[in-house]
Each structure stands twice: as C-alpha cells, then as structure tokens.
Design an enzyme around this catalytic site. Structure first.
Site, PDB file in Angstrom:
ATOM      1  CB  SER A  93      -3.602  -3.814  -0.655  1.00 17.83           C
ATOM      2  OG  SER A  93      -4.296  -3.526   0.533  1.00 17.83           O
ATOM      3  CD  GLU A 144      -2.069  -1.005  -2.877  1.00 15.87           C
ATOM      4  OE1 GLU A 144      -1.363  -1.124  -1.856  1.00 15.87           O
ATOM      5  OE2 GLU A 144      -2.997  -0.184  -2.965  1.00 15.87           O
ATOM      6  CD1 TRP A 221       3.247   6.862   9.256  1.00 10.98           C
ATOM      7  CD2 TRP A 221       2.361   5.625   7.621  1.00 10.98           C
ATOM      8  NE1 TRP A 221       1.920   6.659   9.560  1.00 10.98           N
ATOM      9  CE2 TRP A 221       1.349   5.902   8.593  1.00 10.98           C
ATOM     10  CE3 TRP A 221       2.027   4.851   6.501  1.00 10.98           C
ATOM     11  CZ2 TRP A 221       0.035   5.440   8.467  1.00 10.98           C
ATOM     12  CZ3 TRP A 221       0.728   4.392   6.379  1.00 10.98           C
ATOM     13  CH2 TRP A 221      -0.255   4.675   7.347  1.00 10.98           C
ATOM     14  CG  HIS A 354      -8.130  -2.618  10.809  1.00 11.45           C
ATOM     15  ND1 HIS A 354      -8.763  -1.511  10.303  1.00 11.45           N
ATOM     16  CD2 HIS A 354      -6.827  -2.478  10.502  1.00 11.45           C
ATOM     17  CE1 HIS A 354      -7.863  -0.723   9.731  1.00 11.45           C
ATOM     18  NE2 HIS A 354      -6.680  -1.291   9.841  1.00 11.45           N
TER      19      HIS A 354
HETATM   20  N1  GLN Z   1      -3.956   1.659  -0.928  1.00 10.57           N
HETATM   21  C1  GLN Z   1      -3.526   1.160   0.348  1.00 10.57           C
HETATM   22  C2  GLN Z   1      -4.010  -0.265   0.544  1.00 10.57           C
HETATM   23  O1  GLN Z   1      -5.050  -0.576   0.031  1.00 10.57           O
HETATM   24  C3  GLN Z   1      -4.066   2.015   1.458  1.00 10.57           C
HETATM   25  C4  GLN Z   1      -3.641   1.505   2.814  1.00 10.57           C
HETATM   26  C5  GLN Z   1      -3.958   2.410   3.949  1.00 10.57           C
HETATM   27  O2  GLN Z   1      -4.776   3.296   3.838  1.00 10.57           O
HETATM   28  N2  GLN Z   1      -3.368   2.207   5.091  1.00 10.57           N
HETATM   29  O3  GLN Z   1      -3.394  -1.054   1.224  1.00 10.57           O
END
Ligand code: GLN
Ligand code: ZN
Length: 421
Positions: A93, A144, A221, A354
C-alpha cells in the site's frame, strides 16, 4: 442471519439464559429456541455450498505443494525476469490520502459514479507507478488505493461473508477496522484484484506484484462461524484465494504476494494446541499458492519479528520471497533465519513504517550490511517493514529515496560474507 449472531448485548442475554437454565428443571424449554436457531443454521443454504464442500473433499496432499523445489523455481524466475542484486520493493500500500478516502465515501454515498471512481483509481495507480519508477524501485506495486482494509476488501467480494454497520474493532492506536462476518461456505464468484493489477502492469515495463491477503489473515481478522472447525473454514478461504492466484498468473503476473500479517497472532496460547494449529495454518497458505508455476514468484509478508519458535514452519511455507519486520531489532531477527536454516529469499524490513520518523541512507546502509552479514547478499531483498498506507507522501518519498540510495551503495560495495554458510 441475525439470529445466528451474538455481539455484546446478545452475549449478555445468553449469559442470563445460561444462569437461569442452570437452576431450573425447565432447562430444555429455555434452551430450545437457541437450539432451533443452531439447527436452522446448519441446514441453511447459506452455510452449505455443495460445490465448495466437494472441492475441499477432493483435496489430496499433492494439492498443497508447488510442482518443483525452491532451487528450481528460483532458477526459472531468474531466467524469466532479471532483477538487480539486492532487489528493492515495497509491501503493497501507498498513502491512503484524504482524497482517496473522500472518493471512496463519495462513491458509497452515490455522489461519485462508478465510472468516475474507477477513473480516479486509475489515476492514483498510474501516479504510484510513475513515483516508483522515478525513485528506481525494482519490483513495483499498484498501491492499493481501492482497498479500505486488507481483509474487508476481500470479504466484500467473496461469497460467505456479510458486513455490520458498526462492528468496529481496534487495530492499533486510533486505527479501527470493521471485520467481515464469515458466516457461510466461502467461494470467489469473480476476479477481485485482476482489474487493478492489469491496469498497473499496463503502465510500466517493470514487473508489478499481484497483491492478495492470505487465508489465515482473513480468518483471524473476521468474525468467524463457529459451526465447523476453523481449519475447515481456512481451507475454503485458501481455495477462493487460490482462484485469484491462478487468474493473476494467467494474466501474466510475474510476482504474487499473499500477505499473512496475522499468522503469528493466531498461534494458540496453550502450548498443547500450537503444533496442530500451526500445521493447518501453514497448509492453508501452501494450498493457496501451490498451483503457481515455477516461474511465478510467490511472495509473502508478515509484520512481526518473533519467529524463534515457528521458524521451521516458516520454512515450510516455502514462499519464494518473504518480507518481515526487522528494523526495530536491528536485524537480530535474521539470527533465526541464518546459518542455512532458511533457504529461500528474504526481505527484512529496513525501516519502521509505524513511526513518522524518516530514515536516512546511512542507517539503512548499515542495516543492509548487518543483514548481509547474517544471511549473505545472494537472497536478500530490500523493503520497508510493512505497507505505507498510514504514512504521508511527504514521509514516504524521502524514506524510499533513502532506501534506494542505500541499496545502490551496497551494490557498489564488496559483499559482506554471511557469518555461517
Ligand atoms: N499489503 C498490505 C499493505 O501493504 C500488507 C499490510 C499488512 O501487512 N498489515 O498494506
Ligand atoms: Zn505488514
């Protein structure tokens, strides 16, 4: 379906029923309504899809393995696409900007037509491709922009899922998600991601990764039906995602990533239950990607670094490339993967997405040298820790610029020998 569900208020009601039932001879009468609902659910066409059940029943051990071992697949992939040493990529993403969220809302509220929404997404994806080409990344992603959440997005398109209006669950900090309700047999009525992958790939000559969420993460989830073992449900999801893997491959995707962000957190607390759980969880992933041809590169991603006790199972996943969280431990996590323990390719995250903090090229270069020292350069990838959707472009651009710069420096430097061959 409402009668099948119990959120907080209904669970309190159930507790009260149980308490009353425990102290009365009229127990059967008290429990009868709930038993009737359970029986109706078991017999419902919504929970029983014959085609899905037959497909699961027909599975054999061969359906859980790629046709060739990793070494042969790696050779086939390298013959098909030439990537530089230390290939760079991202996890999927790109920033979910206010503009993207506004477009999604406008579409939902009927203020933006489907055609205008799709045109908007095409522009977003094209910009993401141009951005990655400008920076010099090697294996691209579409970014994404069409996904609200990596599980909800698939749940919305799969059969067997429903959605609540207000069933929010905290993800981390102030971030919340609305888990889908997985109530019935799961199948994939039509392609879910192919349209956007195809558009992205049409805008560039570099390979673009297909991007899917894995069966264990979808299971973990979601709010999951309790009328059959979770293992059974995971197998159904695996087959549905497998259909998407096949279709992306048929469209020409060189690399397909199947995210298993929640694999580790599904591990049961009771030690006795762990081995069995881990075995079928890994099997579900293997089943999802097994039909991929040798020259198709299967990636997976996991956003944590506590692999110690399950490293042998991660080996059994047999993904061609795994990207993991590693920067916060200064690459120490690679100690579990070095020394010949993990034979496949691996991308330890070189910066923590993060935090809003932007890393510079020097620190990424040092982390890459530390990674090389543990597992060698030959099978090392360079990528961030996780997807970038919670970050802003003002953070992503300098961070990825530093990542590419650090990689260039490492490519020009003599390789650090792996500590143990
Ligand atoms: N492909 C997802 C992203 O890039 C993976 C997210 C994740 O691992 N939590 O957001
Ligand atoms: Zn992640």
């Amino acid at each position: 379906m409402r009668g099948w569900l119990a959120f907080a208020a209904q669970k309190l009601e159930e507790l009260r029923t149980l308490r009353t039932a425990a102290g009365t001879v009229k127990r059967e009468a008290l429990l009868a309504p709930s038993r009737a609902i359970g029986a109706a659910r078991r017999g419902s066409a919504h929970t029983n899809d014959e085609a899905v059940r037959e497909r699961v029943a027909a599975l054999t051990p061969a359906d859980y393995a790629r046709a060739e071992p990793f070494a042969a697949r790696q050779a086939a992939q390298r013959a098909r696409v030439t990537l530089p040493e230390l290939p760079t990529t991202t996890i999927g993403s790109f920033p979910q900007t206010a503009e993207i969220r506004a477009a999604r809302r406008a579409r939902r509220d009927g203020e933006l037509s489907e055609a205008d929404y799709e045109a908007f997404l095409e522009r977003e994806i094209e910009q993401a491709i141009r951005f990655q080409e400008r920076l010099g990344l090697d294996l691209l992603v579409h970014g994404e922009p069409e996904r609200n959440d990596m599980v909800e997005h698939f749940g919305e398109q799969l059969r067997g899922f429903a959605f609540s209006a207000n069933g929010w669950v905290q993800s981390y900090g102030s971030r919340c998600v609305k888990p889908p309700i997985l109530f019935g047999d799961v199948s994939r009525p039509q392609a879910m991601t192919v349209r956007w992958w195809r558009w992205a790939q049409s805008r560039t000559s570099k390979p673009v990764k297909g991007m899917l969420t894995g069966p264990v993460t979808i299971l973990q989830w979601s709010f999951v039906r309790d009328d059959q073992p979770r293992r059974e449900t995971a197998t159904q999801i695996a087959l549905a995602i497998q259909d998407e893997v096949r279709e992306l491959e048929a469209e020409g995707a060189f690399a397909i990533q199947v995210d298993e962000a929640a694999l580790r957190e599904g591990l049961p607390l009771q030690a006795a239950a762990r081995a069995e759980w881990v075995a079928w969880a890994i099997d579900a992933f293997r089943l999802t990607v097994a039909p991929a041809r040798s020259e198709t590169q299967v990636h997976t991603h996991m956003c944590y670094s506590e692999f110690g006790s399950i490293v042998d199972q991660i080996v059994r996943l047999d993904a061609d490339v795994i990207s993991i969280e590693a920067s916060r431990s200064g690459m120490d996590v690679l100690d579990s993967f070095g020394g010949g323990v993990y034979p496949n390719e691996i991308g330890p995250g070189v910066y923590d997405i993060h935090a809003p903090r932007v890393p510079d090229a020097d620190e990424i270069e040092a982390l890459l040298a530390a990674a090389e020292a543990r597992i060698g350069r030959e099978r090392l990838w360079v990528n961030p820790d996780c997807g970038l959707k919670t970050r802003r472009w003002e953070e992503v651009e300098p961070a990825l610029t530093a990542l590419v710069e650090a990689t260039r420096r490492r490519r020009a430097a003599a390789p650090a020998e792996a500590a143990v061959a």
